[in-house]
Enzyme design. Structure first.
Site, short mmCIF file in Angstrom:
data_model
loop_
_atom_site.label_atom_id
_atom_site.label_comp_id
_atom_site.label_asym_id
_atom_site.label_seq_id
_atom_site.Cartn_x
_atom_site.Cartn_y
_atom_site.Cartn_z
N ARG A 166 50.57 51.90 14.37
CA ARG A 166 49.16 51.67 14.00
C ARG A 166 48.79 52.31 12.68
O ARG A 166 47.90 51.83 11.98
CB ARG A 166 48.24 52.25 15.09
CG ARG A 166 48.24 51.46 16.37
CD ARG A 166 47.57 52.27 17.46
NE ARG A 166 48.16 53.61 17.53
CZ ARG A 166 47.74 54.58 18.35
NH1 ARG A 166 46.73 54.36 19.14
NH2 ARG A 166 48.34 55.75 18.37
N LYS A 190 64.15 54.83 27.50
CA LYS A 190 63.81 55.46 28.76
C LYS A 190 62.46 56.16 28.61
O LYS A 190 62.11 56.50 27.49
CB LYS A 190 64.92 56.41 29.18
CG LYS A 190 64.78 57.85 28.64
CD LYS A 190 65.67 58.81 29.36
CE LYS A 190 65.05 60.16 29.38
NZ LYS A 190 65.84 61.26 29.84
N HIS A 194 71.28 56.57 26.20
CA HIS A 194 72.13 56.97 25.06
C HIS A 194 73.43 57.65 25.51
O HIS A 194 74.38 57.72 24.73
CB HIS A 194 71.35 57.81 24.05
CG HIS A 194 70.96 59.15 24.54
ND1 HIS A 194 69.80 59.37 25.22
CD2 HIS A 194 71.58 60.35 24.46
CE1 HIS A 194 69.72 60.64 25.54
NE2 HIS A 194 70.78 61.27 25.10
N LYS A 229 77.95 57.41 23.94
CA LYS A 229 78.78 58.53 23.49
C LYS A 229 80.24 58.11 23.46
O LYS A 229 80.73 57.42 24.36
CB LYS A 229 78.60 59.73 24.42
CG LYS A 229 77.24 60.37 24.24
CD LYS A 229 77.17 61.70 24.91
CE LYS A 229 75.82 62.36 24.65
NZ LYS A 229 75.70 62.88 23.29
N GLU A 231 71.33 72.05 30.03
CA GLU A 231 70.58 72.24 28.78
C GLU A 231 70.15 73.69 28.69
O GLU A 231 69.78 74.29 29.71
CB GLU A 231 69.35 71.34 28.76
CG GLU A 231 69.68 69.86 28.76
CD GLU A 231 68.41 69.02 28.81
OE1 GLU A 231 67.96 68.59 27.74
OE2 GLU A 231 67.87 68.83 29.89
N ASP A 271 64.18 62.40 35.52
CA ASP A 271 64.43 62.46 34.08
C ASP A 271 65.91 62.35 33.75
O ASP A 271 66.27 61.82 32.70
CB ASP A 271 63.86 63.79 33.54
CG ASP A 271 63.77 63.81 32.03
OD1 ASP A 271 63.27 62.82 31.47
OD2 ASP A 271 64.22 64.79 31.41
N HIS A 279 70.92 59.11 33.46
CA HIS A 279 72.14 59.57 32.80
C HIS A 279 73.26 59.95 33.78
O HIS A 279 74.39 59.49 33.65
CB HIS A 279 71.85 60.81 31.93
CG HIS A 279 70.75 60.59 30.93
ND1 HIS A 279 70.66 59.44 30.17
CD2 HIS A 279 69.71 61.36 30.56
CE1 HIS A 279 69.60 59.54 29.39
NE2 HIS A 279 69.01 60.69 29.61
N LYS A 302 67.51 72.73 33.13
CA LYS A 302 67.04 73.27 31.86
C LYS A 302 67.12 74.79 31.88
O LYS A 302 67.18 75.39 32.95
CB LYS A 302 65.61 72.82 31.61
CG LYS A 302 65.51 71.32 31.47
CD LYS A 302 64.25 70.90 30.79
CE LYS A 302 64.23 69.41 30.56
NZ LYS A 302 65.08 69.00 29.42
N1 LIG Z 1 61.67 61.53 21.20
C1 LIG Z 1 62.77 61.51 21.92
O1 LIG Z 1 63.69 62.31 21.73
C2 LIG Z 1 62.96 60.48 22.99
C3 LIG Z 1 64.13 60.52 23.76
C4 LIG Z 1 64.34 59.52 24.72
C5 LIG Z 1 63.38 58.54 24.91
N2 LIG Z 1 62.23 58.54 24.16
C6 LIG Z 1 61.27 57.47 24.39
O2 LIG Z 1 61.07 56.77 23.16
C7 LIG Z 1 59.73 56.30 23.07
C8 LIG Z 1 59.08 56.86 21.79
O3 LIG Z 1 59.09 58.29 21.89
P1 LIG Z 1 58.65 59.23 20.69
O4 LIG Z 1 59.05 60.59 21.08
O5 LIG Z 1 59.10 58.67 19.39
O6 LIG Z 1 57.06 59.13 20.81
P2 LIG Z 1 55.98 59.54 19.68
O7 LIG Z 1 56.52 60.53 18.74
O8 LIG Z 1 54.73 59.86 20.44
O9 LIG Z 1 55.75 58.19 18.88
C9 LIG Z 1 55.05 57.11 19.41
C10 LIG Z 1 55.04 55.99 18.40
O10 LIG Z 1 54.30 54.90 18.94
C11 LIG Z 1 53.34 54.48 17.98
N3 LIG Z 1 52.20 53.89 18.71
C12 LIG Z 1 51.39 54.50 19.58
N4 LIG Z 1 50.48 53.62 20.04
C13 LIG Z 1 50.72 52.45 19.43
C14 LIG Z 1 50.11 51.16 19.48
N5 LIG Z 1 49.04 50.89 20.24
N6 LIG Z 1 50.63 50.17 18.73
C15 LIG Z 1 51.71 50.41 17.92
N7 LIG Z 1 52.33 51.60 17.84
C16 LIG Z 1 51.83 52.61 18.58
C17 LIG Z 1 52.98 55.76 17.23
O11 LIG Z 1 52.49 55.51 15.94
P3 LIG Z 1 50.93 55.34 15.61
O12 LIG Z 1 50.22 56.49 16.21
O13 LIG Z 1 50.91 55.31 14.11
O14 LIG Z 1 50.54 54.05 16.19
C18 LIG Z 1 54.36 56.36 17.09
O15 LIG Z 1 55.08 55.76 16.04
C19 LIG Z 1 59.06 56.75 24.36
O16 LIG Z 1 59.18 55.71 25.30
C20 LIG Z 1 59.90 57.93 24.82
O17 LIG Z 1 59.85 58.10 26.22
C21 LIG Z 1 62.01 59.48 23.20
#
Ligand SMILES: NC(=O)c1ccc[n+]([C@@H]2O[C@H](COP(=O)([O-])OP(=O)(O)OC[C@H]3O[C@@H](n4cnc5c(N)ncnc54)[C@H](OP(=O)(O)O)[C@@H]3O)[C@@H](O)[C@H]2O)c1
Length: 482
Positions: A51, A148, A178, A182, A216, A235, A240, A330
């Site tokens: 966004r 996930k 992921h 690996k 972890e 989780d 995994h 953890k």
């Molecule tokens: N981070 C990790 O290490 C990790 C690991 C495994 C899985 N995941 C999964 O990956 C996904 C993303 O995680 P994240 O950690 O990257 O989350 P995050 O940092 O909160 O990022 C969320 C993203 O979604 C965008 N967003 C939010 N609302 C939106 C909307 N209405 N339309 C379009 N874009 C929107 C946000 O950008 P804007 O605010 O600019 O819209 C941002 O780019 C989740 O499902 C999470 O469970 C993450």
């Protein structure tokens, strides 16, 4: 000596959530490293979408910063960096509104592979799928990648599968775990099915038990309130550890092809017995140098587990009588993930009792340093009598394959390239995910109904004492965590 790199077909990859944490730390650095290895063709394009209103150039600047932090070695080459950023574009798109979708449609090319990475909260997966379809953006061969967590129980996973299925065929859906990307996990399959040595012994007759550990050292940190709604079972185990268990226990597939492999994994999940609650240990870390679990999640009465250990049985001919012990948690002693296959002792020892004897152990390390080693018994060198000792046959990649192989690609690099290649082997199929939840749900319901509280454990330990007792009861012990 690493395998040669074959460029993938030209593609448009849209990263929904392109400004998020996962994009910054994993997806973009993975793509950049594939670019540096010349796997990405000149015509490839990466389009960040979220966004946030910003220009493509502002986004490129942000991507450059992310690469400096998370792909520092590759980012040191300014020409490489500039070449990669040339392929990066950005578009403000709202998953829940109409803004940006027609611009996205006009940006997409019809004659290249189309992939849409849903790196956003799962609550938005349905909105994205619907809008991609409604605006006629995704062509027939387009792929979507979902992160996930895939549901939080069977009901939510089913409804998510149903929503995605309204707009995409199963062959277009790539559910990422992921761990499957690996290198060592794939090596587990290579070792099992590419050698004649192991498979004849890979059964209850020769395997005493299997241990799967994902430890972890960090706590739940800033994710406390999210984690507390989930816990180690949801989780880590449901996805995994279950996937690692499946790859360890499955029958040889007829071919190394997506559905052949996934059919075999599904059979394992379906054969997995529901353990009695006495075979499950749940724990919460106490305070030490850092706050306790309860303080981290700011919920003094939380009954969510930050640690779980369990003893499982697979009800089929191959594994009848061989337990699989799983544990994950953890704030443990160290960060370590491994699958350890403990073989039985030889049926009869020809040596004196004091020569000692130890069973063979095959350990497959996923992190921190990926590798495989097999302990074998040999004679202790020297003129003394016949004394037996264990020595490791070490298959750590760096030693066996040369220094280049120490630079093992991150799981995301392989998985994203597999999406572009259209290879679903290392991705979970919808029925697998549902079967895993169908096994998980009754256990969570059972301990919730009983009102069980997780037992406290020391931070920096191997988990609660009860977890060691779970093994001692069977005259076994866990491998050291650290
Ligand atoms: N981070 C990790 O290490 C990790 C690991 C495994 C899985 N995941 C999964 O990956 C996904 C993303 O995680 P994240 O950690 O990257 O989350 P995050 O940092 O909160 O990022 C969320 C993203 O979604 C965008 N967003 C939010 N609302 C939106 C909307 N209405 N339309 C379009 N874009 C929107 C946000 O950008 P804007 O605010 O600019 O819209 C941002 O780019 C989740 O499902 C999470 O469970 C993450």
């Amino acid at each position: 000596m690493v395998s040669r790199v074959i460029p993938v077909d030209p593609f448009d990859l849209v990263i929904f959530g392109g400004t998020g944490d996962l994009a910054r730390r994993k997806i973009l650095p993975a793509l950049y490293r594939r670019f540096c290895d010349e796997q990405m063709p000149r015509e490839a394009r990466i389009i960040g979408a979220a966004r946030t209103e910003q220009s493509p150039q502002e986004y490129r600047d942000w991507v450059a910063e992310a690469l400096k932090e998370f792909a520092p070695r590759s980012a040191a080459d300014p020409d490489g960096m500039a070449g990669f950023l040339d392929r990066v574009d950005y578009l403000p798109v709202d998953a829940k509104g109409e803004g940006g979708w027609s611009d996205l449609k006009s940006k997409m090319r019809d004659d290249v592979v189309q992939a849409f990475y849903f790196s956003v909260a799962p609550a938005l997966f349905g909105d994205l799928a619907e809008r991609l379809h409604h605006h006629g953006i995704a062509h027939e061969g387009a792929r979507i990648v979902v992160e996930k967590p895939f549901g939080r129980d069977l009901g939510t996973a089913r409804s998510l599968n149903a929503t995605l299925a309204e707009h995409f065929d199963e062959s277009q859906i790539y559910r990422i775990d992921h761990y499957l990307g690996k290198e060592t996990v794939q090596n587990l399959m290579a070792v099992r099915f590419g050698n004649v040595l192991f498979e004849p012994l890979w059964n209850a007759q020769y395997v005493d038990h299997v241990q799967i550990t994902v430890a972890e050292s960090v706590g739940v940190g800033g994710r406390g309130s999210y984690y507390d709604k989930s816990g180690a079972m949801r989780d880590m185990v449901q996805n995994h550890l279950m996937q690692l268990l499946c790859l360890t226990a499955m029958e040889p597939p007829s071919r190394f092809e997506p559905d052949a492999v996934r059919d075999e994994k599904l059979k394992v999940i379906r054969a997995l017995q529901s353990p009695p609650l006495k075979d499950i240990v749940r724990g919460q870390y106490k305070a030490g140098d850092n706050p306790s679990y309860l303080d981290d999640v700011e919920e003094p009465d939380s009954r969510t587990e930050s640690f779980i250990a369990m003893k499982l049985h697979i009800a089929n001919w191959r594994w009848n009588g061989t337990p699989f012990y799983l544990r994950t948690g953890k704030r443990l002693k160290t960060r370590k993930s491994e699958i350890v296959v403990h073989f039985k002792e030889p049926p009869h020892s020809i040596f004196d009792e004091d020569a000692g004897s130890r069973p063979n152990i095959l350990s497959i390390r996923l992190q921190p340093d990926e590798g495989i080693d097999l302990s074998v018994t040999i004679k202790e060198p020297g003129p003394g009598g016949m004394r037996l000792i264990d020595v490791p046959l070490d298959m750590s990649f760096a030693d066996a394959l040369g220094p280049e192989a120490a630079d093992v690609p991150d799981a995301y690099e392989r998985l994203i390239m597999d999406v572009i290649r259209g290879n679903q082997t290392l991705f979970m199929r919808g029925d697998e995910v549902e079967a895993a939840w169908a096994w998980t749900d009754p256990l969570i319901e059972a301990w919730t109904e009983r009102g069980d509280r997780p037992v406290p454990y020391e931070p920096g330990s191997a988990g609660p004492e009860d977890s060691a007792i779970l093994m001692h009861r069977d005259s076994r012990r866990w491998r050291e965590v650290g």
